[in-house]
Design an enzyme around this catalytic site. Structure first.
Site, PDB file in Angstrom:
ATOM      1  N   ASP A   1     -11.395   2.199   2.985  1.00 17.11           N
ATOM      2  CA  ASP A   1     -11.681   0.767   2.862  1.00 17.11           C
ATOM      3  C   ASP A   1     -13.183   0.533   2.662  1.00 17.11           C
ATOM      4  O   ASP A   1     -13.603  -0.562   2.308  1.00 17.11           O
ATOM      5  CB  ASP A   1     -11.255   0.032   4.145  1.00 17.11           C
ATOM      6  CG  ASP A   1      -9.940  -0.711   3.975  1.00 17.11           C
ATOM      7  OD1 ASP A   1      -9.585  -1.016   2.825  1.00 17.11           O
ATOM      8  OD2 ASP A   1      -9.290  -0.983   5.004  1.00 17.11           O
TER       9      ASP A   1
ATOM     10  N   GLN B   1      -5.123  -1.717   9.117  1.00 15.95           N
ATOM     11  CA  GLN B   1      -5.013  -3.056   8.534  1.00 15.95           C
ATOM     12  C   GLN B   1      -5.643  -4.112   9.443  1.00 15.95           C
ATOM     13  O   GLN B   1      -5.308  -4.197  10.628  1.00 15.95           O
ATOM     14  CB  GLN B   1      -3.528  -3.376   8.281  1.00 15.95           C
ATOM     15  CG  GLN B   1      -3.291  -4.670   7.551  1.00 15.95           C
ATOM     16  CD  GLN B   1      -3.810  -4.653   6.115  1.00 15.95           C
ATOM     17  OE1 GLN B   1      -3.638  -3.698   5.388  1.00 15.95           O
ATOM     18  NE2 GLN B   1      -4.469  -5.728   5.728  1.00 15.95           N
TER      19      GLN B   1
ATOM     20  N   LYS C   1       0.846  -1.198   0.000  1.00 20.67           N
ATOM     21  CA  LYS C   1       0.000   0.000   0.000  1.00 20.67           C
ATOM     22  C   LYS C   1       0.882   1.251   0.000  1.00 20.67           C
ATOM     23  O   LYS C   1       0.623   2.207  -0.731  1.00 20.67           O
ATOM     24  CB  LYS C   1      -0.955  -0.027   1.204  1.00 20.67           C
ATOM     25  CG  LYS C   1      -2.087  -1.024   0.977  1.00 20.67           C
ATOM     26  CD  LYS C   1      -2.909  -1.358   2.201  1.00 20.67           C
ATOM     27  CE  LYS C   1      -3.879  -2.495   1.861  1.00 20.67           C
ATOM     28  NZ  LYS C   1      -4.633  -3.019   2.991  1.00 20.67           N
TER      29      LYS C   1
END
Ligand code: NAP
Length: 282
Positions: free
Chosen positions: A120, A97, A53
């Protein structure tokens, strides 16, 4: 023999577009989209995702911050970091995460992220918006799958679409996106009876189960588009999908490989969401 959908190539084209737009916005506003990534603990897979990322951000010219927190981090510390990032104008997207270490409450963490920075698309405000078809962000993996289907030139409208898996991250939002594209959608899961009968109806089959090589050629309709979201490690360490590629490529019209199919798209869609979040602030 199926044509292979090249996720790397589709992803590269999308990243080139994001890079170009980022540079144009920078010359106009003197600011760049900013993404903050938080990782708690030492999960090896998570470390790889987070590194990718960061690399993705650099490639497209984003500003990024990485927060590596120790395994024993407690909720108050994590929540106060999220609060700080919620109020930081340099940061347009916040990603924590998952999975988090067991002692941390994932739901509370997701709720703490400002929905406008929830790149997300896991916050209930964003999942709700997806449900009513008025989204700011699309969840990254299902959005990537839609781009891959689009790249084949397949018109989803009126097609039988079967999604295997009903997770909040992949299966459910995937079904919703296919529905919004006017597909006739069936969702299958571990209690589905006669799975093969259902999958053989699919013009578009999206598989997100987490079981290596589970879908075999006899479960696929001739000419179907087969998208394999699965990422499983074989005993020899090699990555494999949920679809038995060898038998399915003989039946499908288009198929994604693993690796090199859905995987590369997920981070690209995260970058796309960060760019959108940035543009929403202009
Ligand atoms: P998950 O939360 O474990 O969900 C798996 C789903 O598969 C569940 O809905 C489960 O049904 C269903 N299932 C399990 N066994 C089944 C069976 N025998 N027949 C039919 N359905 C069955 O997994 P996930 O997070 O959605 O991820 C799925 C896969 O995608 C994993 O391999 C994951 O690593 C991969 N993934 C890849 C990416 C990427 O970027 N490429 C991103 C996310 C996930 P129940 O609900 O009834 O238990």
């Amino acid at each position: 023999m199926a044509q292979i959908i090249n996720g790397k190539a589709v992803s590269l084209a999308e990243r080139e577009r994001i890079t170009k737009e980022t540079e144009e916005l920078f010359s106009k506003y003197g600011r760049r989209p900013g993404l903050a990534v938080i990782i708690v603990g030492e999960d090896p897979a998570s470390k790889v995702y987070v590194a990718n990322k960061e690399k993705g951000c650099q490639e497209v010219g984003f500003y990024s911050e990485l927060y590596r927190l120790p395994e024993d981090t407690q909720m108050p510390e994590l929540l106060s970091l999220i609060e700080k990032l919620n109020n930081d104008d340099k940061i347009n997207g916040i990603l924590c995460q998952l999975p988090l270490p067991k002692h941390l409450n994932e739901e509370e963490v997701i709720l703490a992220i400002n929905p406008n920075k929830d790149v997300d698309a896991f916050h209930p405000v964003n999942t709700g918006k997806i449900m009513i078809g008025n989204h700011s962000f699309l969840p990254c993996t299902p959005a990537g799958v839609m781009k891959l289907i689009e790249s084949t030139g397949t018109d989803i409208s009126g097609k039988e679409c079967v999604v295997i898996g009903r997770s909040n991250i992949v299966g459910k939002p995937q079904a919703m996106l296919l529905l919004q594209a006017n597909g006739t959608v069936t969702i299958c899961h571990s209690r589905t009876k006669n799975l093969k009968e259902v999958t053989r109806r699919a013009d578009i089959l999206v598989v997100a189960i987490g079981k290596a090589d589970f879908i075999t050629g006899d479960m696929v309709k001739e000419g179907a588009v087969v998208i394999d979201v699965g990422m499983n490690r074989r005993a020899d360490g090699k990555l494999t999908g949920d679809v038995d590629f060898e038998s399915c490529e003989k039946v499908a019209s288009y198929i994604t490989p693993v690796p090199g199919g859905v995987g590369p798209m997920t981070i690209t869609m995260l970058l796309e969401n960060t760019l959108t979040a940035f543009k929403n602030t202009l």
